[in-house]
Design a protein around this motif. Structure first.
Motif, PDB file in Angstrom:
ATOM      1  N   ARG A   1       0.825  -1.214   0.000  1.00 42.18           N
ATOM      2  CA  ARG A   1       0.000   0.000   0.000  1.00 42.18           C
ATOM      3  C   ARG A   1       0.855   1.258   0.000  1.00 42.18           C
ATOM      4  O   ARG A   1       0.633   2.170  -0.799  1.00 42.18           O
ATOM      5  N   VAL A   2       1.847   1.336   0.885  1.00 41.29           N
ATOM      6  CA  VAL A   2       2.632   2.572   0.994  1.00 41.29           C
ATOM      7  C   VAL A   2       3.576   2.748  -0.193  1.00 41.29           C
ATOM      8  O   VAL A   2       4.010   3.867  -0.486  1.00 41.29           O
ATOM      9  N   THR A   3       3.932   1.671  -0.881  1.00 43.96           N
ATOM     10  CA  THR A   3       4.768   1.781  -2.073  1.00 43.96           C
ATOM     11  C   THR A   3       3.929   1.872  -3.351  1.00 43.96           C
ATOM     12  O   THR A   3       4.473   1.776  -4.451  1.00 43.96           O
ATOM     13  N   GLU A   4       2.612   2.035  -3.197  1.00 49.41           N
ATOM     14  CA  GLU A   4       1.665   2.262  -4.289  1.00 49.41           C
ATOM     15  C   GLU A   4       1.533   1.081  -5.248  1.00 49.41           C
ATOM     16  O   GLU A   4       1.058   1.248  -6.374  1.00 49.41           O
ATOM     17  N   GLN A   5       1.922  -0.108  -4.815  1.00 51.14           N
ATOM     18  CA  GLN A   5       1.737  -1.290  -5.654  1.00 51.14           C
ATOM     19  C   GLN A   5       0.255  -1.667  -5.758  1.00 51.14           C
ATOM     20  O   GLN A   5      -0.205  -2.124  -6.808  1.00 51.14           O
ATOM     21  N   ILE A   6      -0.500  -1.463  -4.678  1.00 50.41           N
ATOM     22  CA  ILE A   6      -1.935  -1.745  -4.719  1.00 50.41           C
ATOM     23  C   ILE A   6      -2.633  -0.777  -5.663  1.00 50.41           C
ATOM     24  O   ILE A   6      -3.535  -1.171  -6.421  1.00 50.41           O
ATOM     25  N   ASP A   7      -2.215   0.480  -5.639  1.00 48.67           N
ATOM     26  CA  ASP A   7      -2.791   1.462  -6.568  1.00 48.67           C
ATOM     27  C   ASP A   7      -2.522   1.047  -8.014  1.00 48.67           C
ATOM     28  O   ASP A   7      -3.394   1.196  -8.887  1.00 48.67           O
ATOM     29  N   ALA A   8      -1.330   0.520  -8.251  1.00 51.52           N
ATOM     30  CA  ALA A   8      -0.994   0.082  -9.609  1.00 51.52           C
ATOM     31  C   ALA A   8      -1.872  -1.094 -10.037  1.00 51.52           C
ATOM     32  O   ALA A   8      -2.323  -1.150 -11.192  1.00 51.52           O
ATOM     33  N   LEU A   9      -2.130  -2.031  -9.120  1.00 51.63           N
ATOM     34  CA  LEU A   9      -3.013  -3.151  -9.439  1.00 51.63           C
ATOM     35  C   LEU A   9      -4.414  -2.662  -9.789  1.00 51.63           C
ATOM     36  O   LEU A   9      -5.038  -3.145 -10.750  1.00 51.63           O
TER      37      LEU A   9
ATOM     38  N   VAL B   1      -7.152  -4.865 -11.796  1.00 52.12           N
ATOM     39  CA  VAL B   1      -7.099  -6.076 -10.973  1.00 52.12           C
ATOM     40  C   VAL B   1      -7.861  -5.817  -9.676  1.00 52.12           C
ATOM     41  O   VAL B   1      -7.745  -4.743  -9.072  1.00 52.12           O
ATOM     42  N   ASN B   2      -8.661  -6.785  -9.268  1.00 53.86           N
ATOM     43  CA  ASN B   2      -9.350  -6.700  -7.981  1.00 53.86           C
ATOM     44  C   ASN B   2      -8.325  -6.940  -6.870  1.00 53.86           C
ATOM     45  O   ASN B   2      -8.036  -8.081  -6.514  1.00 53.86           O
ATOM     46  N   ALA B   3      -7.764  -5.847  -6.356  1.00 57.84           N
ATOM     47  CA  ALA B   3      -6.665  -5.955  -5.395  1.00 57.84           C
ATOM     48  C   ALA B   3      -7.040  -6.730  -4.134  1.00 57.84           C
ATOM     49  O   ALA B   3      -6.276  -7.600  -3.694  1.00 57.84           O
TER      50      ALA B   3
END
Length: 243
Positions: free
Chosen positions: A110-118, A123-125
């Motif tokens: 979350r803090v490295t914005e990987q979830i935002d990228a998904l 993609v349904n994170a």
């Protein structure tokens, strides 16, 4: 409080939304099952052996009266391990090992914005990150509890061999005497519920992390604390309803 509960329920609904590619999710489930099951087997084995041994010695000490059959120590030790020690203590330990891992992994994403990228890629994170962890936990933690029960009883037998407080024959007689399959069913229900609690609460804490590395650590700590509290509450409720 109600806002947090609403976010928690919404996250669970999104986690179990029908996946686009089942094969990708299946691979994640297998990876999490290995992490939860095989990765936790060592610590669960050590704890179960020592708790089983210590419980047997303490019960034998408390029932030292000549009017009490020595074999009853095996029965009490067996039921204590099955009903309480193996499911509850193992789950509290797993909340620290597995739960903190879930929260820190998702929080870091979350803090490295990987979830935002998904999410930008469609993609349904929650489904990709959380549902495999929940499925792995509710599958592997009951198996770990079964192993813990067996090792706890084995630890009691080893304690009898080493200390001589009870003869191994009396201990085995007590273990076999008056066994009720309901105790195992209660233990498995507890393990299933505890696994869901650990995975869902710790994943929730990690998913809504804000900030940086410090906040990831705080989310992991909060996930473990809340999981332990809810495990103890669920333990009381399941025991009250099923026994």
């Amino acid at each position: 409080m109600f806002q947090s509960l609403g976010k928690y329920i919404l996250l669970l609904r999104l986690s179990f939304k029908k996946p686009e590619k089942f094969s990708v999710y299946w691979g994640e489930v297998m990876r999490e099952m290995v992490s939860v099951g095989i990765g936790s087997l060592g610590i669960i084995s050590i704890i179960s052996l020592f708790i089983g041994a210590a419980t047997t010695i303490q019960v034998a000490f408390q029932l030292s009266s000549p009017l009490v059959p020595r074999s009853i120590a095996g029965s009490i030790s067996r039921d204590s391990n099955i009903l309480e020690f193996s499911p509850t203590i193992s789950s509290l330990v797993l909340a620290g090992r597995v739960g903190s891992n879930f929260a820190s992994n998702i929080g870091t994403m979350r803090v490295t914005e990987q979830i935002d990228a998904l999410e930008i890629m469609g993609v349904n994170a929650p489904g990709y990150l959380i549902s495999p962890k929940i499925l792995a936990s509710i599958t592997m933690i009951p198996l770990l509890v079964i192993i813990s029960i067996c090792l706890g009883i084995t630890g009691g037998y080893i304690a009898c061999l080493i200390t001589g407080t009870i003869t191994p024959a009396d201990y085995l007689m007590g273990v076999n005497d008056g066994f009720d399959g309901l105790t195992v069913r209660v233990a498995l229900v507890k393990a299933f519920v505890f696994g869901f609690i650990i995975a869902s609460i710790c994943s929730y804490q990690g998913f809504y992390t804000k900030g940086g590395a410090l906040e990831v650590g705080q989310s992991a700590t909060a996930g473990v604390v809340y999981s332990c509290v809810w495990i103890l509450f669920a333990d009381l409720m399941i025991t009250s309803l099923m026994l």
